[in-house]
Scaffold this motif. Structure first.
Motif, PDB file in Angstrom:
ATOM      1  N   GLU A 289      -7.533 -33.629  20.978  1.00  0.00           N
ATOM      2  CA  GLU A 289      -7.113 -35.217  20.524  1.00  0.00           C
ATOM      3  C   GLU A 289      -7.925 -35.876  19.598  1.00  0.00           C
ATOM      4  OE1 GLU A 289      -6.367 -38.905  23.358  1.00  0.00           O
ATOM      5  OE2 GLU A 289      -7.061 -37.184  24.379  1.00  0.00           O
ATOM      6  N   ALA A 290      -9.109 -35.518  19.609  1.00  0.00           N
ATOM      7  CA  ALA A 290      -9.981 -35.905  18.526  1.00  0.00           C
ATOM      8  C   ALA A 290      -9.563 -35.615  17.355  1.00  0.00           C
ATOM      9  CB  ALA A 290     -11.673 -35.846  18.996  1.00  0.00           C
ATOM     10  N   ASN A 291      -9.419 -34.540  16.860  1.00  0.00           N
ATOM     11  CA  ASN A 291      -8.862 -33.604  15.750  1.00  0.00           C
ATOM     12  C   ASN A 291      -7.558 -34.360  15.520  1.00  0.00           C
ATOM     13  OD1 ASN A 291     -11.219 -32.181  15.284  1.00  0.00           O
ATOM     14  ND2 ASN A 291     -10.513 -30.244  16.081  1.00  0.00           N
ATOM     15  N   GLU A 292      -6.695 -34.506  16.339  1.00  0.00           N
ATOM     16  CA  GLU A 292      -5.517 -35.354  15.943  1.00  0.00           C
ATOM     17  C   GLU A 292      -5.691 -36.417  15.582  1.00  0.00           C
ATOM     18  OE1 GLU A 292      -1.229 -34.931  16.579  1.00  0.00           O
ATOM     19  OE2 GLU A 292      -2.554 -33.511  17.098  1.00  0.00           O
ATOM     20  N   GLY A 293      -6.740 -37.385  16.163  1.00  0.00           N
ATOM     21  CA  GLY A 293      -6.925 -38.633  15.506  1.00  0.00           C
ATOM     22  C   GLY A 293      -7.495 -38.608  14.135  1.00  0.00           C
ATOM     23  N   ALA A 294      -8.429 -37.637  13.954  1.00  0.00           N
ATOM     24  CA  ALA A 294      -8.973 -37.381  12.602  1.00  0.00           C
ATOM     25  C   ALA A 294      -7.918 -37.039  11.382  1.00  0.00           C
ATOM     26  CB  ALA A 294     -10.007 -36.256  12.467  1.00  0.00           C
ATOM     27  N   ILE A 295      -6.810 -36.355  11.893  1.00  0.00           N
ATOM     28  CA  ILE A 295      -5.838 -36.373  11.139  1.00  0.00           C
ATOM     29  C   ILE A 295      -4.704 -37.480  10.750  1.00  0.00           C
ATOM     30  CG2 ILE A 295      -3.596 -34.773  10.774  1.00  0.00           C
ATOM     31  CD1 ILE A 295      -4.999 -32.691  12.450  1.00  0.00           C
ATOM     32  N   LYS A 296      -4.886 -38.243  11.626  1.00  0.00           N
ATOM     33  CA  LYS A 296      -4.092 -39.336  11.707  1.00  0.00           C
ATOM     34  C   LYS A 296      -4.700 -40.638  10.885  1.00  0.00           C
ATOM     35  CE  LYS A 296      -2.040 -41.350  15.368  1.00  0.00           C
ATOM     36  NZ  LYS A 296      -2.016 -41.489  16.952  1.00  0.00           N
ATOM     37  N   LEU A 297      -6.328 -40.452  10.908  1.00  0.00           N
ATOM     38  CA  LEU A 297      -6.640 -41.388  10.495  1.00  0.00           C
ATOM     39  C   LEU A 297      -7.007 -41.233   8.625  1.00  0.00           C
ATOM     40  CD1 LEU A 297      -8.753 -44.025  10.378  1.00  0.00           C
ATOM     41  CD2 LEU A 297     -10.611 -42.271  10.504  1.00  0.00           C
ATOM     42  N   ALA A 298      -6.942 -39.797   8.585  1.00  0.00           N
ATOM     43  CA  ALA A 298      -6.909 -39.211   7.056  1.00  0.00           C
ATOM     44  C   ALA A 298      -5.731 -39.697   6.434  1.00  0.00           C
ATOM     45  CB  ALA A 298      -7.119 -37.744   6.932  1.00  0.00           C
TER      46      ALA A 298
ATOM     47  N   VAL B 155     -16.864 -45.317  16.684  1.00  0.00           N
ATOM     48  CA  VAL B 155     -16.415 -44.233  17.785  1.00  0.00           C
ATOM     49  C   VAL B 155     -15.136 -44.375  18.161  1.00  0.00           C
ATOM     50  CG1 VAL B 155     -17.009 -42.932  19.349  1.00  0.00           C
ATOM     51  CG2 VAL B 155     -18.739 -43.903  18.156  1.00  0.00           C
ATOM     52  N   PHE B 156     -14.137 -43.532  18.180  1.00  0.00           N
ATOM     53  CA  PHE B 156     -13.026 -43.653  18.922  1.00  0.00           C
ATOM     54  C   PHE B 156     -13.020 -42.543  20.131  1.00  0.00           C
ATOM     55  CE2 PHE B 156      -8.568 -41.944  19.852  1.00  0.00           C
ATOM     56  CZ  PHE B 156      -8.049 -43.033  20.615  1.00  0.00           C
ATOM     57  N   PHE B 157     -13.142 -42.843  21.183  1.00  0.00           N
ATOM     58  CA  PHE B 157     -13.190 -41.949  22.161  1.00  0.00           C
ATOM     59  C   PHE B 157     -11.965 -41.284  22.922  1.00  0.00           C
ATOM     60  CE2 PHE B 157     -16.949 -44.473  23.239  1.00  0.00           C
ATOM     61  CZ  PHE B 157     -17.815 -43.454  23.137  1.00  0.00           C
ATOM     62  N   THR B 158     -11.824 -40.011  23.038  1.00  0.00           N
ATOM     63  CA  THR B 158     -10.708 -39.151  23.669  1.00  0.00           C
ATOM     64  C   THR B 158     -10.951 -38.296  24.710  1.00  0.00           C
ATOM     65  OG1 THR B 158     -10.971 -37.413  22.222  1.00  0.00           O
ATOM     66  CG2 THR B 158      -9.929 -39.148  20.949  1.00  0.00           C
TER      67      THR B 158
ATOM     68  N   PHE C  75      -7.231 -47.934  10.865  1.00  0.00           N
ATOM     69  CA  PHE C  75      -6.177 -47.891  11.866  1.00  0.00           C
ATOM     70  C   PHE C  75      -5.735 -49.468  12.049  1.00  0.00           C
ATOM     71  CE2 PHE C  75      -7.457 -43.757  14.264  1.00  0.00           C
ATOM     72  CZ  PHE C  75      -6.398 -43.155  13.428  1.00  0.00           C
ATOM     73  N   ASP C  76      -4.531 -49.535  12.279  1.00  0.00           N
ATOM     74  CA  ASP C  76      -3.820 -50.897  12.566  1.00  0.00           C
ATOM     75  C   ASP C  76      -3.667 -50.897  14.031  1.00  0.00           C
ATOM     76  OD1 ASP C  76      -3.663 -51.956  10.034  1.00  0.00           O
ATOM     77  OD2 ASP C  76      -1.909 -51.020   9.431  1.00  0.00           O
ATOM     78  N   TYR C  77      -3.689 -52.242  14.822  1.00  0.00           N
ATOM     79  CA  TYR C  77      -3.508 -52.285  16.223  1.00  0.00           C
ATOM     80  C   TYR C  77      -2.389 -51.370  16.426  1.00  0.00           C
ATOM     81  CZ  TYR C  77      -7.189 -55.702  16.409  1.00  0.00           C
ATOM     82  OH  TYR C  77      -8.451 -56.461  16.305  1.00  0.00           O
ATOM     83  N   GLY C  78      -2.371 -50.482  17.571  1.00  0.00           N
ATOM     84  CA  GLY C  78      -1.298 -49.808  17.907  1.00  0.00           C
ATOM     85  C   GLY C  78      -1.194 -48.404  17.271  1.00  0.00           C
ATOM     86  N   ASP C  79      -1.957 -47.960  16.204  1.00  0.00           N
ATOM     87  CA  ASP C  79      -1.723 -46.733  15.518  1.00  0.00           C
ATOM     88  C   ASP C  79      -2.457 -45.827  16.460  1.00  0.00           C
ATOM     89  OD1 ASP C  79      -0.613 -47.785  13.486  1.00  0.00           O
ATOM     90  OD2 ASP C  79      -2.612 -47.726  11.907  1.00  0.00           O
ATOM     91  N   GLN C  80      -3.498 -46.072  17.408  1.00  0.00           N
ATOM     92  CA  GLN C  80      -4.264 -45.096  18.013  1.00  0.00           C
ATOM     93  C   GLN C  80      -4.430 -45.653  19.520  1.00  0.00           C
ATOM     94  OE1 GLN C  80      -4.235 -41.932  18.542  1.00  0.00           O
ATOM     95  NE2 GLN C  80      -5.821 -41.195  17.041  1.00  0.00           N
ATOM     96  N   GLY C  81      -4.677 -44.604  20.477  1.00  0.00           N
ATOM     97  CA  GLY C  81      -5.053 -45.226  21.834  1.00  0.00           C
ATOM     98  C   GLY C  81      -4.670 -44.051  22.608  1.00  0.00           C
ATOM     99  N   GLY C  82      -4.642 -44.548  24.010  1.00  0.00           N
ATOM    100  CA  GLY C  82      -4.731 -43.194  25.001  1.00  0.00           C
ATOM    101  C   GLY C  82      -5.191 -43.948  26.449  1.00  0.00           C
ATOM    102  N   THR C  83      -4.549 -43.830  27.383  1.00  0.00           N
ATOM    103  CA  THR C  83      -4.694 -44.240  28.936  1.00  0.00           C
ATOM    104  C   THR C  83      -6.168 -44.043  29.408  1.00  0.00           C
ATOM    105  OG1 THR C  83      -2.315 -43.749  29.236  1.00  0.00           O
ATOM    106  CG2 THR C  83      -3.850 -44.409  31.083  1.00  0.00           C
ATOM    107  N   TYR C  84      -6.672 -42.970  29.234  1.00  0.00           N
ATOM    108  CA  TYR C  84      -8.066 -42.749  29.838  1.00  0.00           C
ATOM    109  C   TYR C  84      -9.125 -42.979  28.789  1.00  0.00           C
ATOM    110  CZ  TYR C  84      -5.248 -41.328  33.434  1.00  0.00           C
ATOM    111  OH  TYR C  84      -4.296 -41.381  34.455  1.00  0.00           O
ATOM    112  N   ASN C  85      -9.026 -42.987  27.532  1.00  0.00           N
ATOM    113  CA  ASN C  85      -9.946 -43.148  26.454  1.00  0.00           C
ATOM    114  C   ASN C  85     -10.835 -44.022  26.552  1.00  0.00           C
ATOM    115  OD1 ASN C  85      -8.221 -41.003  25.409  1.00  0.00           O
ATOM    116  ND2 ASN C  85      -7.766 -42.020  23.385  1.00  0.00           N
ATOM    117  N   GLY C  86     -12.224 -43.706  26.588  1.00  0.00           N
ATOM    118  CA  GLY C  86     -13.332 -44.619  26.764  1.00  0.00           C
ATOM    119  C   GLY C  86     -13.443 -45.196  28.260  1.00  0.00           C
TER     120      GLY C  86
END
Length: 401
Positions: A109-118, A101-104, A273-284
């Protein structure tokens, strides 16, 4: 607290950037299935934040989770694990086919993450393939990439140039989807029920066909369950009602029951994802994760989803009665995400008159009403809402004669 008058609302609205037309109401509190405005008028709420308030307004279980967690830990930063984050991730994976899981903070933002991961997966595993097939009349969010993925006609001229790489084809058209696949295609992304299009479900044959196409062409299948997830369609996730094994699922809305949290849930095989590819200040954030876990545990409780389906059946039967009396269309949708065509009557006008009568509805299209009540709806509240709606329809049909 002194309640604002209608004039106060009119004056203070100027401090907000206008992004949508809002009625001159200011809601001060909510209890279960009801909202109360500045005059303490009650409204039976069948919108519930656009299918967000899974358990209704301000349920005790959410209040208690907020109070308990706020006294322990609110924000340690996303650079560290926190207990509610870990527990919510485990709940989602243990009750689905997914592994990670990646929390957003929002469904977009979740869909943006899915596009990036794909796209990252395509770079690593499919010779740089990056195109994603999406569908006409779809809705995936309002970030620049998710608006680009969306098949909503009104979005087409906005904020050009958009993000390239999205091929839009007709929904429920397997042949058109197959024809759109080329060597640069990496994924197919769809809503299993197109909510903003008027609650249009994907057919079983179409979803099974997409699953087969993804296997045949080595594509990722992404299901956008931002609106359909967390019990909304009568199963925990809508994909569980189809013969398909998606690689990525996005969640939002009902996941938090009213607080801002969303998620991308994936098969470990596509985790790249490599470290730094995805994130978010309030995620999780532990505060939001604790509330979401409390909501999810309620939905997973014995008998909860069975009750959703019983009320859904009753709701559909009562809509059929109204349809016969007032010349409406057939009901469509699943669980407590339902819609009905209004025939010659204006759906936005019905929404406005219903609001005056104390019933909150949504019109995704000029000829469609959408119903998104809390999943705790009872047959008694269905009866109350249907009586209010019947009164509105009686007034409208009489005015047209």
């Amino acid at each position: 607290m002194i309640s604002p008058s209608a004039n106060d609302v009119l004056a203070k609205q100027n401090y907000l950037i206008p992004i949508t037309k809002r009625p001159e109401l200011c809601f001060l509190r909510g209890e279960g299935h009801y909202l109360f405005d500045q005059d303490d008028k009650a409204y039976l709420d069948w919108v519930q934040g656009w299918a967000v308030n899974t358990l209704g307004h301000s349920p005790q279980v959410m209040q208690q989770a907020l109070i308990k967690q706020s006294a322990q830990l609110i924000n340690p930063s996303p650079a560290f694990f926190n207990q509610p984050m870990l527990e919510l991730a485990e709940l989602l994976c243990e009750n689905s086919k997914f592994d990670q899981v990646f929390f957003t903070n929002s469904g977009a933002e979740a869909n943006e993450g899915a596009i990036k991961l794909a796209r990252k997966w395509g770079q690593k595993n499919k010779s740089g393939a990056f195109k994603i097939i999406t569908f006409q009349h779809s809705f995936h969010g309002r970030t620049l990439a998710t608006m680009s993925a969306t098949g909503k006609e009104a979005f087409a001229p906005l904020f050009e140039p958009k993000v390239s790489g999205f091929t839009k084809v007709p929904y429920n058209d397997l042949a058109a989807t197959e024809a759109a696949i080329d060597g640069q295609t990496v994924a197919i992304m769809l809503e299993l029920i197109q909510g903003e299009a008027g609650v249009i479900p994907a057919t079983a044959e179409f979803v099974a066909g997409l699953d087969a196409l993804c296997k045949q062409h080595n594509l990722l299948l992404i299901v956008d369950e931002v609106q359909t997830g967390i019990g909304r369609t009568g199963s925990l996730f809508a994909y569980q009602q189809y013969q398909a094994a998606p690689h990525i699922m996005t969640l939002g809305k009902g996941l938090g029951g009213g607080v801002p949290i969303a998620a991308m849930v994936i098969d470990k095989a596509v985790s790249c994802f490599d470290y730094g590819d995805q994130g978010g200040t309030y995620n999780g954030n532990p505060l939001m994760c604790a509330v979401s876990a409390a909501v999810l545990q309620q939905v997973l409780a014995e008998g909860f989803l069975a009750q959703v389906n019983r009320v859904s059946d009753y709701f559909c039967r009562q809509l059929a009665v109204l349809a016969k009396e007032f010349g409406l269309g057939t009901t469509r949708g699943k669980g407590l995400l339902l819609a009905i065509n209004t025939g010659q009557l204006s759906a936005p006008q019905i929404v406005e008159l219903a609001r005056d009568a104390g019933l909150l509805l949504n019109a995704p299209r000029e000829d469609s009403l959408r119903f998104m009540p809390a999943l705790t709806l009872t047959e008694q509240e269905v009866d109350q809402g249907m009586a209010l709606l019947a009164g509105v329809l009686t007034t409208l049909t009489a005015a047209e004669q």
